[in-house]
Design an enzyme around this catalytic site. Structure first.
Site, PDB file in Angstrom:
ATOM      1  N   THR A  75     -11.317  -0.822   7.072  1.00  0.00           N
ATOM      2  CA  THR A  75     -10.905  -0.093   6.218  1.00  0.00           C
ATOM      3  C   THR A  75     -12.112  -0.110   4.609  1.00  0.00           C
ATOM      4  OG1 THR A  75      -9.143  -0.243   4.554  1.00  0.00           O
ATOM      5  CG2 THR A  75     -10.180  -2.296   5.171  1.00  0.00           C
ATOM      6  N   ASP A  76     -11.122   0.849   3.702  1.00  0.00           N
ATOM      7  CA  ASP A  76     -12.466   1.053   2.985  1.00  0.00           C
ATOM      8  C   ASP A  76     -12.329  -0.492   1.374  1.00  0.00           C
ATOM      9  OD1 ASP A  76     -10.040   2.083   1.563  1.00  0.00           O
ATOM     10  OD2 ASP A  76     -10.268   4.051   0.763  1.00  0.00           O
ATOM     11  N   GLU A  77     -10.820  -0.868   1.288  1.00  0.00           N
ATOM     12  CA  GLU A  77     -10.272  -1.910   0.924  1.00  0.00           C
ATOM     13  C   GLU A  77     -11.334  -3.077   1.373  1.00  0.00           C
ATOM     14  OE1 GLU A  77      -6.204  -2.406   1.188  1.00  0.00           O
ATOM     15  OE2 GLU A  77      -5.784  -0.291   1.732  1.00  0.00           O
ATOM     16  N   TYR A 100      -5.093  -8.684   3.218  1.00  0.00           N
ATOM     17  CA  TYR A 100      -5.277  -7.851   3.779  1.00  0.00           C
ATOM     18  C   TYR A 100      -6.421  -7.257   3.923  1.00  0.00           C
ATOM     19  CZ  TYR A 100      -6.628  -3.501   5.508  1.00  0.00           C
ATOM     20  OH  TYR A 100      -6.458  -2.022   6.551  1.00  0.00           O
ATOM     21  N   LYS A 104      -9.435  -7.857   6.653  1.00  0.00           N
ATOM     22  CA  LYS A 104      -9.997  -7.045   7.436  1.00  0.00           C
ATOM     23  C   LYS A 104     -11.951  -7.202   7.114  1.00  0.00           C
ATOM     24  CE  LYS A 104      -8.831  -3.573   9.469  1.00  0.00           C
ATOM     25  NZ  LYS A 104      -8.678  -3.928  10.537  1.00  0.00           N
TER      26      LYS A 104
HETATM   27  P1  TYD Z   1      -0.230   2.457   0.913  1.00  0.00           P
HETATM   28  O1  TYD Z   1       0.044   3.490   1.660  1.00  0.00           O
HETATM   29  O2  TYD Z   1       0.400   0.781   0.909  1.00  0.00           O
HETATM   30  O3  TYD Z   1      -1.949   2.092   1.360  1.00  0.00           O
HETATM   31  P2  TYD Z   1      -2.981   1.147   0.047  1.00  0.00           P
HETATM   32  O4  TYD Z   1      -1.893  -0.139  -0.719  1.00  0.00           O
HETATM   33  O5  TYD Z   1      -3.505   0.446   1.485  1.00  0.00           O
HETATM   34  O6  TYD Z   1      -3.745   2.123  -0.912  1.00  0.00           O
HETATM   35  O7  TYD Z   1       0.160   2.833  -0.731  1.00  0.00           O
HETATM   36  C1  TYD Z   1      -1.073   3.549  -1.506  1.00  0.00           C
HETATM   37  C2  TYD Z   1      -0.328   3.657  -3.133  1.00  0.00           C
HETATM   38  O8  TYD Z   1       0.344   4.007  -3.055  1.00  0.00           O
HETATM   39  C3  TYD Z   1      -1.534   2.140  -3.459  1.00  0.00           C
HETATM   40  O9  TYD Z   1      -2.203   2.375  -4.709  1.00  0.00           O
HETATM   41  C4  TYD Z   1       0.072   1.098  -4.080  1.00  0.00           C
HETATM   42  C5  TYD Z   1       1.511   2.516  -4.238  1.00  0.00           C
HETATM   43  N1  TYD Z   1       2.749   2.635  -3.591  1.00  0.00           N
HETATM   44  C6  TYD Z   1       3.483   2.852  -4.512  1.00  0.00           C
HETATM   45  O10 TYD Z   1       2.729   2.680  -5.888  1.00  0.00           O
HETATM   46  N2  TYD Z   1       5.009   3.012  -4.418  1.00  0.00           N
HETATM   47  C7  TYD Z   1       4.804   2.725  -2.822  1.00  0.00           C
HETATM   48  O11 TYD Z   1       6.199   1.579  -2.577  1.00  0.00           O
HETATM   49  C8  TYD Z   1       3.839   2.152  -2.066  1.00  0.00           C
HETATM   50  C9  TYD Z   1       4.175   1.403  -0.724  1.00  0.00           C
HETATM   51  C10 TYD Z   1       2.320   2.174  -2.568  1.00  0.00           C
END
Ligand code: TYD
Length: 292
Positions: A75-77, A100, A104
């Site tokens: 992942t890019d994270e 997480y 990774k």
């Molecule tokens: P997510 O799909 O959990 O992926 P990641 O955290 O790996 O990027 O979330 C995408 C973005 O959306 C992230 O900035 C967190 C935000 N988010 C919300 O604002 N509300 C939510 O309920 C969720 C699940 C994520």
């Protein structure tokens, strides 16, 4: 065949039985919020699970690596968070901010270390946020579609200005296919959608598309948007420079975000049984504890 990568005996037995000459490793715990609630589960699956696969592969082929390949999808994270500008490159420093991302990053390091220590031929790719059919509704896009269908609020963390790069799953699959067959050994490739979007803009676009498809008054779904408490350690911005993959192997995404989102919404609207099935049972408990 389905199995658990943390089950060392099972992994060893299937590698010994089928003598895989290549591994494409995508198995992972992948949801940041769950990693905040249970970091150990992420260390077990993402790090120990990856080591189990590396060990099984190494035991099978050590000293006989011709035509073999271990491909780790990451992942890019792992690169942490960007400010208002800049892009993640393959050479960017690892700076994971969530359990997480740390798990990774750890698994990436183990794959590279097996390459250096045991000469295992490997390749790694680090992708941005995937979306598309069959994604579990803990992730932002399917969670919002499911909530709109159930007339529930759409929870936006913080001020909604966090930014992600979105990659349609079919485009990620085409990148994986290409990197697996043509990628150079011991290299890392970043895979992104060239498609940055602030969370609030994404959810508004999603609401408009759903209203249109359901032939409802524009604005109906948007009314469900609710700003909630921010995620701890919430990374501000991810953005990928995928130009190496383009230059080296000619890869580019095939759909725009609007098209990908539209296909994704259509799939969920036509898969209500699937959605109901996966959101019954333990999903309800997860949802209650995450969004209480
Ligand atoms: P997510 O799909 O959990 O992926 P990641 O955290 O790996 O990027 O979330 C995408 C973005 O959306 C992230 O900035 C967190 C935000 N988010 C919300 O604002 N509300 C939510 O309920 C969720 C699940 C994520």
């Amino acid at each position: 065949m389905h199995g658990d990568i943390t089950d060392e005996k099972y992994i060893n037995s299937i590698f010994n039985t089928y003598k895989f000459d290549a591994v494409i490793h995508l198995a992972a715990e992948s949801h940041v919020d769950r990693s905040i609630a249970d970091p150990l589960m992420f260390a077990k699956t993402n790090i120990i699970g990856t080591i189990n696969l590396l060990n099984a592969f190494n035991s099978l082929w050590k000293n006989n690596w011709e035509g073999k390949r271990f491909y780790h999808i990451s992942t890019d994270e792992v690169y942490g968070s960007l400010g208002e500008s800049g892009l993640f490159e393959e050479t960017s420093m690892y700076r994971p901010n969530s359990p997480y991302a740390a798990s990774k990053a750890g698994s990436d390091h183990f794959v590279r270390a097996y390459g250096e220590t045991y000469d295992m031929p490997y390749v790694i790719s680090n992708c941005s946020n995937n979306y598309g059919p069959y994604q579990f509704p803990e992730k932002l896009i399917p969670l919002c579609i499911n909530n709109i269908l159930n007339n529930k609020s759409l929870p936006i963390y913080g001020d909604g200005k966090n930014t992600r790069d979105w990659l349609y799953v079919i485009d990620h699959a085409s990148a994986i296919d290409l990197i697996f067959h043509k990628g150079k050994a011991s290299e890392t490739y970043n895979v992104g959608g060239f498609n940055e979007c602030k969370n609030i803009d994404l959810v508004k676009l999603l609401c408009q598309q759903v209203d249109k498809k359901l032939k409802r008054k524009l604005g109906t779904s948007e009314k469900l948007i609710t700003f909630v408490k921010d995620r701890p350690g919430h990374d501000l911005r991810y953005a990928i420079d995928a130009s190496k993959l383009n230059r080296a192997l000619g890869w580019l995404p095939s759909v725009t975000f609007e098209e990908g989102l539209s296909k994704t919404i259509d799939w969920y609207l036509n898969s209500k049984d699937w959605l109901e099935n996966v959101t019954s049972g333990s999903y309800q408990n997860y949802y209650k504890s995450q969004y209480k």
